[in-house]
Design an enzyme around this catalytic site. Structure first.
Site, mmCIF file in Angstrom:
data_model
loop_
_atom_site.group_PDB
_atom_site.id
_atom_site.type_symbol
_atom_site.label_atom_id
_atom_site.label_comp_id
_atom_site.label_asym_id
_atom_site.label_seq_id
_atom_site.Cartn_x
_atom_site.Cartn_y
_atom_site.Cartn_z
ATOM 1 N N GLY A 125 37.551 34.894 50.859
ATOM 2 C CA GLY A 125 39.313 34.974 50.822
ATOM 3 C C GLY A 125 39.976 35.869 49.784
ATOM 4 O O GLY A 125 41.063 36.081 49.837
ATOM 5 N N GLU A 128 42.187 27.203 52.374
ATOM 6 C CA GLU A 128 42.114 27.235 53.775
ATOM 7 C C GLU A 128 42.926 28.423 54.111
ATOM 8 O O GLU A 128 42.483 29.212 54.903
ATOM 9 C CB GLU A 128 42.799 26.058 54.265
ATOM 10 N N SER A 143 30.513 39.578 38.287
ATOM 11 C CA SER A 143 31.127 39.230 36.907
ATOM 12 C C SER A 143 32.252 40.163 36.480
ATOM 13 O O SER A 143 32.842 40.944 37.432
ATOM 14 C CB SER A 143 29.795 39.453 36.045
ATOM 15 N N LYS A 162 35.514 41.424 31.160
ATOM 16 C CA LYS A 162 35.769 40.373 30.058
ATOM 17 C C LYS A 162 34.610 39.414 29.858
ATOM 18 O O LYS A 162 35.033 38.491 28.429
ATOM 19 C CB LYS A 162 37.101 39.545 30.650
ATOM 20 N N LYS A 210 32.114 33.642 32.367
ATOM 21 C CA LYS A 210 31.271 34.674 32.939
ATOM 22 C C LYS A 210 30.047 34.945 32.295
ATOM 23 O O LYS A 210 28.994 35.318 32.778
ATOM 24 C CB LYS A 210 32.305 35.577 33.205
ATOM 25 N N ASN A 214 39.359 45.459 35.793
ATOM 26 C CA ASN A 214 40.541 45.336 36.750
ATOM 27 C C ASN A 214 40.511 45.973 38.019
ATOM 28 O O ASN A 214 40.030 47.258 38.058
ATOM 29 C CB ASN A 214 41.721 45.614 35.972
ATOM 30 N N VAL A 215 40.797 45.415 38.997
ATOM 31 C CA VAL A 215 40.816 46.049 40.375
ATOM 32 C C VAL A 215 42.274 46.069 40.735
ATOM 33 O O VAL A 215 43.064 45.059 40.574
ATOM 34 C CB VAL A 215 40.152 45.116 41.295
ATOM 35 N N VAL A 242 48.135 43.520 37.889
ATOM 36 C CA VAL A 242 49.373 43.838 37.104
ATOM 37 C C VAL A 242 50.137 44.690 38.439
ATOM 38 O O VAL A 242 51.552 44.811 38.511
ATOM 39 C CB VAL A 242 49.431 45.001 35.931
ATOM 40 N N THR A 275 52.469 43.367 27.803
ATOM 41 C CA THR A 275 52.157 42.535 26.554
ATOM 42 C C THR A 275 52.072 43.479 25.529
ATOM 43 O O THR A 275 52.688 43.066 24.393
ATOM 44 C CB THR A 275 50.567 41.936 26.610
#
Length: 455
Positions: free
Chosen positions: A115, A141, A232, A235, A247, A273-274, A281, A298
């Site tokens: 999910g 759930e 993985s 990072k 990881k 990142n995806v 973000v 940041t």
């Protein structure tokens, strides 16, 4: 952009110019929208069209897949606004469709974390290849309900088995594997939010990300699973965060395990990142823009590799097909993108100007890096048959004594304090450098102010 067509007519309408003429055409006609009707346009075409329309004050929209529209007809629902994914400096993935059919068609495939952002997209991509059965393993759930509803709507003929399960619960995993006999397993279940896992939740990150992987490996060992694919992250390379170290520890354990279990082909896929994934973000920036700002970043120099969710899932499948056992595949993430540039693009995509939304720099959060890496310094990569996949050659696995010590540590009955977790990870993952939390400094750029900061 074919100048030979300028001045000619299409269905009685004159061709006024090329994309470079969008400003003049808009003024002459009063048009406020432009449609890019090239479904397979590469990122350079999309970016150029966006920049020209933005300068002209015209809203750009996309008409997807021209071939499908020719056969199915055009509907308003087919036309969408340009999104940040379209502006990524990335071109479409070309898949080995024949090979993936051999891997997935009429097979029983199990996905953990089904999910989640990557897990759910993997399920959608796998469903296209008509597996015999798709087993969805998910702890949440609601997340399980959502992906089940999606698959039943889009793939009504697909046989789907929804399973509520915690990957740390080995008895439950044994029951699931005994009942469904999966042949291919994709392990996407994980805690991935770096700052949340860094303080107060470190031991839970270890338990879920690493012990959960161990419990899955132990289960796979008991059943005739042909292929195990571990998702993985970048990072995990020279990690400074607890999440990244968990990881990396999982990668190392999987490599050790694969040597003893050659009957199961193990593949690790590492990427950055995806866009649009849970906690990323893009949805955060979208919410901040909707509230009128500020957008919080940041650091002005923060860079990240990005890819779209579908591209990541497609390349995971491609790596799963190509793996011979024990490899770590590294996805070609393209060029790293300044987070500040991503924020500016999203402000413009929202129809606002950079003088209307403030940008606030808050300082690095615990465990974060300014720059992510895809390969450790002592690793080398080799090209594969697919131009967007390379295979890493990591250092030799630490051996069975190390593995026994790790398993003993993971089986600690009591919850460990953050400091003890970091000490344990540093003991087992030599390249892990625990994050040192400096005092965060907040810099606010008010609307209209320059976002370029001096060093």
């Amino acid at each position: 952009d074919d100048r030979a067509k300028v001045g000619r007519q299409i269905s009685g309408h004159q061709v006024l110019g090329t994309w470079d003429d969008i400003g003049k055409a808009s003024l002459a006609t009063g048009a406020r929208h432009a449609m890019l009707a090239v479904g397979d346009a590469d990122h350079l075409v999309r970016r150029r069209a966006f920049e020209l329309c933005d300068k002209a004050g015209v809203k750009l929209q996309i008409v997807p897949d021209i071939d499908a529209l020719m056969t199915e007809g055009i509907h308003l629902s087919n036309i969408r606004n340009i999104e940040v994914d379209d502006l990524l400096r990335r071109d479409p993935v070309k898949l080995d469709v024949t090979g993936l059919r051999q891997l997935l068609t009429l097979r029983t495939v199990l996905v953990t974390g089904a999910g989640g952002s990557i897990g759910s997209e993997l399920c959608r991509q796998i469903a296209r290849f008509k597996p015999r059965q798709l087993v969805l393993v998910e702890l949440s759930e609601y997340a399980l309900y959502q992906i089940l509803e999606t698959l039943q709507r889009d793939f009504p003929e697909l046989k789907v088995a929804p399973v509520i399960a915690d990957v740390k619960d080995q008895r439950r995993l044994f029951d699931v594997f005994a009942r469904y006999s999966p042949e291919i397993v994709f392990h996407a279940a994980a805690y991935k939010h770096v700052p949340l896992m860094e303080t107060g939740n470190s031991w839970q990150a270890v338990q879920n990300n690493t012990l959960g992987t161990v419990r899955l490996m132990e289960t796979v060992e008991r059943f005739p699973v042909e292929r195990l694919v571990f998702i993985s992250t970048d990072k995990a390379v020279n990690p400074t965060s607890v999440m990244g170290a968990t990881k990396r520890l999982s990668e190392m354990l999987l490599q050790e395990w694969s040597v003893r279990n050659p009957h199961t082909t193990t593949v690790t896929v590492r990427f950055g990142n995806v866009l649009g994934s849970t906690g990323s973000v893009v949805p955060k920036f979208r919410e901040q823009i909707a509230r009128g700002g500020p957008i919080t970043i940041t650091d002005p120099a923060m860079r990240r590799y990005f890819m779209s969710v579908p591209e990541a899932a497609q390349l995971v499948l491609q790596a799963a097909r190509m793996g011979n056992g024990g490899e770590i595949f590294v996805l070609d993430m393209g060029e790293p993108i300044l987070i500040a540039d991503l924020a500016r693009d999203m402000i413009r995509l929202s129809g606002l100007g950079e003088d209307e939304i403030a940008i606030e720099y808050t300082g690095l959060r615990p465990g974060e890096k300014l720059f992510e890496e895809l390969l450790a310094s002592d690793e080398a990569t080799l090209p594969t048959r697919h131009r967007k996949l390379r295979v890493a050659r990591p250092f030799e696995s630490p051996g069975p004594v190390w593995e026994k010590q790790v398993l003993a540590w993971l089986s600690e009955s009591s919850s460990l304090l953050d400091a003890d977790v970091r000490a344990g990870l540093a003991r087992f993952v030599p390249e892990y450098q625990p994050y040192q939390d400096p005092a965060a400094k907040v810099i606010t750029l008010h609307p209209g102010a320059s976002s370029r900061l001096s060093a």
